[in-house]
Design an enzyme around this catalytic site. Structure first.
Site, mmCIF file in Angstrom:
data_model
loop_
_atom_site.group_PDB
_atom_site.id
_atom_site.type_symbol
_atom_site.label_atom_id
_atom_site.label_comp_id
_atom_site.label_asym_id
_atom_site.label_seq_id
_atom_site.Cartn_x
_atom_site.Cartn_y
_atom_site.Cartn_z
ATOM 1 C CG PHE A 128 -13.334 2.731 8.371
ATOM 2 C CD1 PHE A 128 -13.458 4.108 8.478
ATOM 3 C CD2 PHE A 128 -12.134 2.142 8.753
ATOM 4 C CE1 PHE A 128 -12.402 4.892 8.964
ATOM 5 C CE2 PHE A 128 -11.078 2.919 9.246
ATOM 6 C CZ PHE A 128 -11.217 4.296 9.359
ATOM 7 C CG ASP A 215 -10.391 -2.977 3.991
ATOM 8 O OD1 ASP A 215 -9.668 -3.630 4.779
ATOM 9 O OD2 ASP A 215 -10.651 -1.764 4.146
ATOM 10 C CE LYS A 244 -8.386 -1.938 12.695
ATOM 11 N NZ LYS A 244 -9.192 -1.485 11.573
HETATM 12 C C1 LIG Z 1 -9.017 -0.268 10.695
HETATM 13 C C2 LIG Z 1 -9.403 -0.415 9.284
HETATM 14 C C3 LIG Z 1 -8.757 0.288 8.257
HETATM 15 C C4 LIG Z 1 -7.722 1.356 8.535
HETATM 16 O O1 LIG Z 1 -6.581 0.841 9.112
HETATM 17 P P1 LIG Z 1 -5.489 1.863 9.748
HETATM 18 O O2 LIG Z 1 -4.380 0.935 10.171
HETATM 19 O O3 LIG Z 1 -6.148 2.562 10.884
HETATM 20 O O4 LIG Z 1 -5.087 2.781 8.674
HETATM 21 C C5 LIG Z 1 -9.110 0.020 6.965
HETATM 22 N N1 LIG Z 1 -10.062 -0.876 6.666
HETATM 23 C C6 LIG Z 1 -10.703 -1.576 7.617
HETATM 24 C C7 LIG Z 1 -11.735 -2.582 7.220
HETATM 25 C C8 LIG Z 1 -10.415 -1.361 8.960
HETATM 26 O O5 LIG Z 1 -11.089 -2.030 9.898
#
Ligand SMILES: *Cc1c(COP(=O)(O)O)cnc(C)c1O
Length: 390
Positions: A128, A215, A244
């Protein structure tokens, strides 16, 4: 009453009005134990005084000037993040998806620089990376992509935790510019790869002269027991994205880069109006300082281990438990059948949890959760699981 909010979320029927540490209260003053932290955002818990103070003080001085001018606390935050991560520089934005967009643009520039006409990025199934068109295309989940074709070109999806699959992709495609991967897949179900997975990816990226991009939007900022999850592997990526927990609730994202990846996004190539404004940087600086002061990396390691042990012990006779696993305070309890109903059952019992990938209870408690709260979490949730799996 008709809601005028687009129905993008299936919301639970609860309204929180205040919080403190790992506690939340609803409008009827019922108390809940938060084992999700707003999806790995509030690592310092709710209403942390250091963040509160930083935001209040900064808002008295200056909220925003734009990136057309120097922003001293943005400089300070970048310096601090680079000192902690051994990266070279940082681009600030407002979310995880935006941080990954910056990473994708860096990968494309890197490919172009190598005279690759159509650079592609290797990404993982069940990953994701966000909901923008670029990050949605990188995401390895057809359900999330459904309805949004045409997707962005230039992503090669391979199975997670499978080095041979990456090697095969590298041998089949001559246009790969980067590999983008989560150190632990969060939304995919707390999927923890082999301990040397990232080391092997680092080796392949060096061998093929492509960028290693992590990521760390969910794993970063002490969540897994190190400032950044790659520090468990003693490697340094070329690109690492954050969001986050960096702001503990104020919207801030960051794309950190090193060496050959750090000089590609030049003036005019990228930008963000709000990105790294004085307000959010003051909050992020307070977050980093608090993690140091309260030794939250160590706490994430110790508490994550304790929570895993406690669930393993409590659920040892339950044959429906496939695995209890954790990397610091990213905790997954995998069941042998879908268990999404547990989320609302837990809410009724005063507990906030999440289910990812249908069969995995995902726990992302605030790193400041107390031992008494951990005991309550383990007892309440184990009882719910026992009842649910009978
Ligand atoms: C939450 C998340 C995202 C997206 O972040 P947003 O602030 O909602 O755009 C991208 N990568 C990972 C691994 C995530 O957990």
């Amino acid at each position: 009453m008709t809601s005028h909010i687009m129905p993008t979320y299936g919301r639970l029927a609860v309204t929180f009005t205040k919080g403190e540490g790992a506690w939340l209260w609803d409008e009827n003053n019922n108390r809940y134990l938060d084992a999700l932290s707003g999806i790995a955002v509030c690592n310092l818990g709710h209403a942390h005084p250091a963040v509160h103070k930083a935001i209040c003080e900064q808002s008295q001085q200056l909220l925003h000037t734009s990136n057309l001018y120097n922003i001293p606390n943005q400089e300070q935050l970048a310096t601090k993040l680079c000192a902690l991560s051994a990266m070279d520089n940082v681009f600030f934005c407002n979310s995880g998806a935006e941080a990954n967009e910056a990473a994708i643009k860096i990968a494309r520039l890197y490919g172009q620089q190598k005279n690759i006409a159509n650079p592609a990025i290797i990404v993982m199934q069940q990953s994701f990376h966000g909901r923008t068109m670029g990050t949605l295309s990188a995401t390895g989940n057809p359900k999330i992509q459904e309805g949004f074709t045409p997707l962005l070109d230039g992503f090669v999806h391979v199975p997670f935790n499978n080095i041979e699959a990456i090697e095969t992709a590298l041998s089949q495609h001559d246009n790969i510019a980067a590999i983008l991967v989560e150190p632990v897949q969060g939304e995919g179900g707390v999927n923890i790869p082999a301990t040397d997975y990232l080391n092997k990816i680092r080796g392949l990226c060096d061998q093929h002269d492509i960028l290693m991009m992590l990521d760390e939007v969910q794993t970063g900022i002490a969540r897994t027991g190190e400032w950044f999850a790659f520090q468990h592997n003693n490697i340094i990526p070329d690109v690492c994205t954050l969001a986050k927990a960096l702001g503990n609730g104020v919207p801030i994202g960051a794309c950190m880069a090193k060496g050959k990846a750090s000089q590609l996004l030049t003036a005019g190539k990228h930008g963000s109006t709000y990105g790294g404004n004085p307000l959010v940087c003051s909050a992020a600086l307070a977050v980093l300082e608090t993690i140091e002061n309260e030794q939250l990396c160590q706490q994430a390691t110790d508490k994550g281990h304790a929570i895993n042990q406690a669930f393993t012990e409590q659920l040892k006779n339950n044959t429906h438990i496939v695995e209890v696993r954790n990397k610091g305070m990213m905790i997954g309890i995998e069941l042998d059948a879908p268990c999404t109903e547990l989320v609302s059952l837990a809410l009724e019992a005063g507990l906030l949890i999440n289910v990812a990938g249908e069969k995995n209870i995902r726990l992302l408690p605030p790193l400041v959760i107390s031992n008494e709260q951990i005991e309550m979490l383990v007892n309440k949730l184990s009882a719910l699981i026992e009842r649910h799996t009978q």
